[in-house]
Design a protein around this motif. Structure first.
Motif, PDB file in Angstrom:
ATOM      1  N   HIS A 131      -0.334  11.168  -8.310  1.00 34.19           N
ATOM      2  CA  HIS A 131      -0.876   9.926  -7.954  1.00 34.19           C
ATOM      3  C   HIS A 131      -0.186   9.182  -6.907  1.00 34.19           C
ATOM      4  N   ASP A 132       1.127   9.338  -6.772  1.00 34.37           N
ATOM      5  CA  ASP A 132       1.736   8.386  -5.645  1.00 34.37           C
ATOM      6  C   ASP A 132       1.331   9.259  -4.507  1.00 34.37           C
ATOM      7  N   ALA A 133       1.005  10.492  -4.318  1.00 34.71           N
ATOM      8  CA  ALA A 133       0.777  11.407  -3.050  1.00 34.71           C
ATOM      9  C   ALA A 133      -0.862  10.896  -2.559  1.00 34.71           C
ATOM     10  N   ARG A 134      -1.559  10.596  -3.806  1.00 31.78           N
ATOM     11  CA  ARG A 134      -3.011  10.517  -3.363  1.00 31.78           C
ATOM     12  C   ARG A 134      -3.144   8.870  -3.128  1.00 31.78           C
ATOM     13  N   PHE A 135      -2.591   8.074  -3.671  1.00 31.96           N
ATOM     14  CA  PHE A 135      -2.426   6.781  -3.480  1.00 31.96           C
ATOM     15  C   PHE A 135      -1.247   6.045  -2.860  1.00 31.96           C
ATOM     16  N   PRO A 136      -1.056   6.586  -1.531  1.00 31.37           N
ATOM     17  CA  PRO A 136       0.210   6.321  -0.832  1.00 31.37           C
ATOM     18  C   PRO A 136       0.374   4.534  -0.779  1.00 31.37           C
ATOM     19  N   GLU A 137      -0.732   4.075  -0.438  1.00 32.73           N
ATOM     20  CA  GLU A 137      -0.894   2.572  -0.155  1.00 32.73           C
ATOM     21  C   GLU A 137      -0.529   1.730  -1.435  1.00 32.73           C
ATOM     22  N   ALA A 162      -4.276   9.885   2.431  1.00 35.53           N
ATOM     23  CA  ALA A 162      -3.450   9.040   2.965  1.00 35.53           C
ATOM     24  C   ALA A 162      -3.986   8.253   3.860  1.00 35.53           C
ATOM     25  N   ALA A 163      -5.143   8.991   4.837  1.00 31.30           N
ATOM     26  CA  ALA A 163      -5.766   8.532   5.815  1.00 31.30           C
ATOM     27  C   ALA A 163      -6.774   7.221   5.312  1.00 31.30           C
ATOM     28  N   SER A 191      -6.496   5.625   2.278  1.00 35.96           N
ATOM     29  CA  SER A 191      -5.732   4.654   1.748  1.00 35.96           C
ATOM     30  C   SER A 191      -5.020   3.642   2.914  1.00 35.96           C
ATOM     31  N   LEU A 192      -4.656   3.998   3.919  1.00 35.73           N
ATOM     32  CA  LEU A 192      -4.438   3.320   5.093  1.00 35.73           C
ATOM     33  C   LEU A 192      -5.249   2.655   5.640  1.00 35.73           C
ATOM     34  N   ASP A 193      -6.603   3.375   5.815  1.00 34.77           N
ATOM     35  CA  ASP A 193      -7.870   2.545   6.622  1.00 34.77           C
ATOM     36  C   ASP A 193      -8.276   1.351   5.468  1.00 34.77           C
ATOM     37  N   TYR A 194      -8.151   1.801   4.269  1.00 38.18           N
ATOM     38  CA  TYR A 194      -8.580   0.642   3.309  1.00 38.18           C
ATOM     39  C   TYR A 194      -7.501  -0.435   3.541  1.00 38.18           C
ATOM     40  N   ALA A 195      -6.166  -0.195   3.389  1.00 43.60           N
ATOM     41  CA  ALA A 195      -5.344  -1.375   3.716  1.00 43.60           C
ATOM     42  C   ALA A 195      -5.445  -2.011   4.984  1.00 43.60           C
ATOM     43  N   PHE A 196      -5.828  -1.330   6.127  1.00 42.55           N
ATOM     44  CA  PHE A 196      -5.847  -1.908   7.357  1.00 42.55           C
ATOM     45  C   PHE A 196      -7.153  -2.787   7.514  1.00 42.55           C
ATOM     46  N   ASP A 197      -8.298  -2.262   6.851  1.00 44.11           N
ATOM     47  CA  ASP A 197      -9.352  -3.046   6.907  1.00 44.11           C
ATOM     48  C   ASP A 197      -9.490  -4.459   6.408  1.00 44.11           C
TER      49      ASP A 197
END
Length: 184
Positions: A25-31, A144-145, A147-153
């Motif tokens: 879980h933590d690896a797949r949802f890093p944010e 991870a990419a 997840s980061l894109d989602y947070a960034f957007d």
């Protein structure tokens, strides 16, 4: 995020024990907020109770016992139904920044609201810069990419909203102040 479904989805890839599920879980949802072990095991107990997973085996090998779980037919069915559901947009605004803005504008002193918006914008800009720096480091990990894109957007949308509100804070303050007076 619906933890039971996420754990079912991870278990659908193959049997695992709680420690592995937490790591996956933590690896797949890093944010996302990391799962607590207690949350994992409580969720596994509920999924087992409801017939969505079952114990495959228990391994000891000189270490603490580890119980491996596997998803059942009913669990796969439940997971597929969840995946087929569309998620409607939230019907109400529940953002704390919006609530602070309205409250800051109630007393008519626009400098409080403007200061809050400026500090919030600075904080969001710092977070965007942090995410951009991390984004370059995770190119090899699609999860991870994403997840980061989602947070960034989401941060970018919030920054646009903060900019818009900062431009109209005086007009908005008048409207909020007058609305309260009309209903009093």
């Amino acid at each position: 995020m619906s933890i039971p479904y996420v754990l079912l989805g991870i278990l659908a890839t193959g049997p695992q024990h709680g420690y592995e599920l937490k790591r996956q879980h933590d690896a797949r949802f890093p944010e996302a907020r990391p799962l607590a072990y207690g949350q994992v095991y409580t969720t596994l107990q509920r999924l087992a109770r409801d017939g969505h997973i079952e114990v495959l085996d228990t391994q000891a090998d000189g270490a603490p016992e580890r119980t491996r779980y596997c998803v059942t037919h009913d669990g796969v069915k439940k997971l597929r139904l969840w995946l087929a559901e569309s998620i409607p947009p939230a019907p109400f605004i529940t953002n704390e920044i919006f609530a602070k803005l309205v409250v800051a504008l109630l007393d008519g002193d626009r400098t409080v609201a403007a200061g809050m918006l400026s500090r919030q914008r600075d904080m969001y800009k710092s977070r965007v810069e942090e995410l951009l720096a991390r984004r370059e480091a995770v190119e090899s990990s699609p999860a991870a990419a994403l997840s980061l894109d989602y947070a960034f957007d989401h941060l970018a949308a919030d920054l646009r909203w903060l900019d818009t509100v900062a431009e109209v804070v005086d007009d908005l303050g008048e409207e909020i102040s007058n609305t309260g007076q009309r209903h009093a």
